[in-house]
Design an enzyme around this catalytic site. Structure first.
Site, mmCIF file in Angstrom:
data_model
loop_
_atom_site.group_PDB
_atom_site.id
_atom_site.type_symbol
_atom_site.label_atom_id
_atom_site.label_comp_id
_atom_site.label_asym_id
_atom_site.label_seq_id
_atom_site.Cartn_x
_atom_site.Cartn_y
_atom_site.Cartn_z
ATOM 1 N N LYS A 72 73.577 -47.771 -11.557
ATOM 2 C CA LYS A 72 72.632 -47.399 -12.612
ATOM 3 C C LYS A 72 73.060 -46.083 -13.246
ATOM 4 O O LYS A 72 73.602 -45.198 -12.574
ATOM 5 C CB LYS A 72 71.204 -47.336 -12.076
ATOM 6 C CG LYS A 72 70.951 -46.256 -11.047
ATOM 7 C CD LYS A 72 69.557 -46.371 -10.443
ATOM 8 C CE LYS A 72 68.458 -45.997 -11.419
ATOM 9 N NZ LYS A 72 67.112 -45.918 -10.764
ATOM 10 N N SER A 103 63.141 -47.674 -12.752
ATOM 11 C CA SER A 103 64.239 -47.354 -13.646
ATOM 12 C C SER A 103 65.525 -48.116 -13.316
ATOM 13 O O SER A 103 66.495 -48.054 -14.082
ATOM 14 C CB SER A 103 64.523 -45.850 -13.596
ATOM 15 O OG SER A 103 64.927 -45.435 -12.303
ATOM 16 N N SER A 162 61.229 -47.184 -8.341
ATOM 17 C CA SER A 162 62.310 -47.617 -9.238
ATOM 18 C C SER A 162 63.241 -48.667 -8.662
ATOM 19 O O SER A 162 64.041 -49.240 -9.401
ATOM 20 C CB SER A 162 63.137 -46.401 -9.680
ATOM 21 O OG SER A 162 62.389 -45.600 -10.561
#
Length: 465
Positions: A84, A159, A183
């Site tokens: 990520k 996220s 997340s």
């Protein structure tokens, strides 16, 4: 889309170690899938040339290893992953999902990436995130939003939403994520995956030498940890063992022996600390998944006790203050600040307007909350909560609102995750049912310190026939 669950990461790992397939063939297979499904917005950047180089080196290493010594190959030999874009990968720009920041090219891997490279994993690129990792959806001002493979009109969460979309669509076999308020677990629940949030300190790189404290600069509990996103508990266990550099594969061994686990005392509760300020209501689908999980765990011989947990009504304000406190240290020129997403911009203004003492009071309140939650939950071997309260909202639903309404909807959709980060305890998100419309619904299990393997065993019991 064609069936995205035909191969597990563990099956690929075993095939690579046997020599049934080469690392280059596996890398090329996934790079083709990434290209074919670019509309999901899962990837911000792909490094195909470097992946080919890394795969070729892995194949050379395999060729130089005799059959009798293949057990000495790195545990993730030749397995593709993605990272990520809040996390540094050497040679790649780190955007942190923000148009307001300079996108500097990293000169070295972050500790967690370095650990996975040493374990033999091959990064294919960077995945979409929310700006600075602040929100439970993956939309920003630098690239198209990540979309949910189960329904591309909806968010995959955040996220770690790009990573979850990539795993769910079989663009990578499994992937590491980070979790500071949900997340990993929010995207896992949104996309029908298993997502493990380890306890604070369980993954060595999460408490780097430069910041080893269990608290942040304002005294609040440190929230963010690294963990796996995978399509089943065995894959999650394999990646977790690699992320923490475990000797052998104890989590994977535990999952393989999951049928032996019985007799735990498990509390179940739909109480949320956000209920003091927001209406928290389970949809019919969410309630059905919660009930199904209770029944399955009871059928495995666990004692299921309905618990009445009481949470500090000041938690929402204290958490919001501490969650955004770091924005007060984000120095930006006016022209750069104007490029922030609306929610980030508003919460930064509020954080900068608070005194250090106000941030420290919120931190102290969260420390007290953490101690109280650990005491209440600690009366049980594990705690079962619902997962998300409703189906994932549509892409654009959050960002079309005023930032305060955006934040409220996030809290109403995922009201059970952040409290676990504050506590420092491990938790796992588990898919329990697939709905007729293709969406998934799941639950969360919270464990005691050091119980990650046991949580993955419970996940295996919930997902096994």
């Amino acid at each position: 889309m064609e069936d995205a669950t035909a191969e597990t990461a563990l099956a690929w790992r075993d095939a690579l170690r046997r020599g049934d397939v080469s690392a280059r063939e596996v890398a090329e297979r996934y790079l083709r899938r990434i290209e074919a499904h670019h509309e999901l917005g899962a990837f911000l950047a792909v490094i195909g040339d470097q992946a080919h180089t890394d795969a070729t080196a892995a194949d050379a290493r395999f060729a130089a290893t005799s059959r009798s010594e293949r057990s000495t190959l790195p545990r993730l030999h030749g397995l593709p992953i993605a990272v990520k874009d809040l996390v540094e990968v050497a040679g790649m720009a780190t955007t942190r999902g923000s148009a307001a920041l300079r996108h500097r090219v990293a000169t070295a891997d972050a500790p967690g990436v370095a650990m996975l490279r040493a374990a033999g994993a091959i990064p294919l690129g960077k995945t979409q995130v929310s700006e600075l990792g602040l929100t439970g959806y993956s939309e920003n001002a630098i690239a198209p939003p990540a979309r949910n493979p189960l329904d591309p009109s909806r968010t995959p969460g955040g996220s770690s939403g790009g990573s979850a979309a990539a795993v769910a669509a079989d663009l990578i076999p499994m992937g590491p994520g980070t979790d500071g308020g949900g997340s990993i677990r929010i995207p896992a629940l949104a996309c029908g995956l298993v997502g493990l949030k380890p306890g604070l300190g369980a993954v060595p790189g999460d408490l780097a030498a430069a910041a080893p404290s269990l608290h942040d600069e304002f005294g609040a509990p440190r929230l963010t940890v690294s963990g796996p996103l995978a399509r089943d508990p065995a894959d999650a266990a394999m990646l977790f063992d690699a992320q923490r550099g475990a000797t052998g594969e104890p989590a994977l061994a535990a999952v393989r022996a999951a049928d032996e686990l019985t007799g735990l005392r498990i509390a179940y509760s739909a109480a949320s600390p956000f209920a003091s300020v927001y209406p928290i209501a389970l949809s019919a689908e969410s309630g059905c998944a919660f009930e199904a999980a209770r029944e399955r765990l009871a059928a495995r011989g666990h004692r299921m006790d309905e618990a009445t947990f009481a949470y500090d009504p000041e938690y929402p304000e204290a958490f919001t203050t501490s969650w955004t406190a770091g924005l007060s240290r984000l120095a930006l020129a006016p022209d750069a600040a104007a490029r922030l997403m609306p929610l980030t911009s508003l919460f930064r203004e509020r954080a900068r307007a608070r005194t250090v003492e106000a941030h420290e009071r919120a931190g102290a309140r969260l420390r007290d909350f953490a101690a109280d939650a650990r005491q209440q939950w600690g009366a049980y071997d594990a705690v079962l909560t619902p997962g998300l309260t409703m189906l994932p909202p549509r892409v654009g639903a959050f960002t079309s609102m005023h930032p305060d309404d955006d934040y409220r909807l996030q809290c109403e959709w995922a009201p059970f995750t952040s409290m676990v980060n504050v506590s420092g305890l491990p938790a796992v998100a588990v898919p329990v049912m697939r709905l007729p419309n293709g969406h998934a619904m799941g639950v969360q299990l919270i464990g005691r310190i050091g119980s990650e393997s046991q949580l993955l065993q419970l996940a295996a019991q919930l997902t096994s026939p």
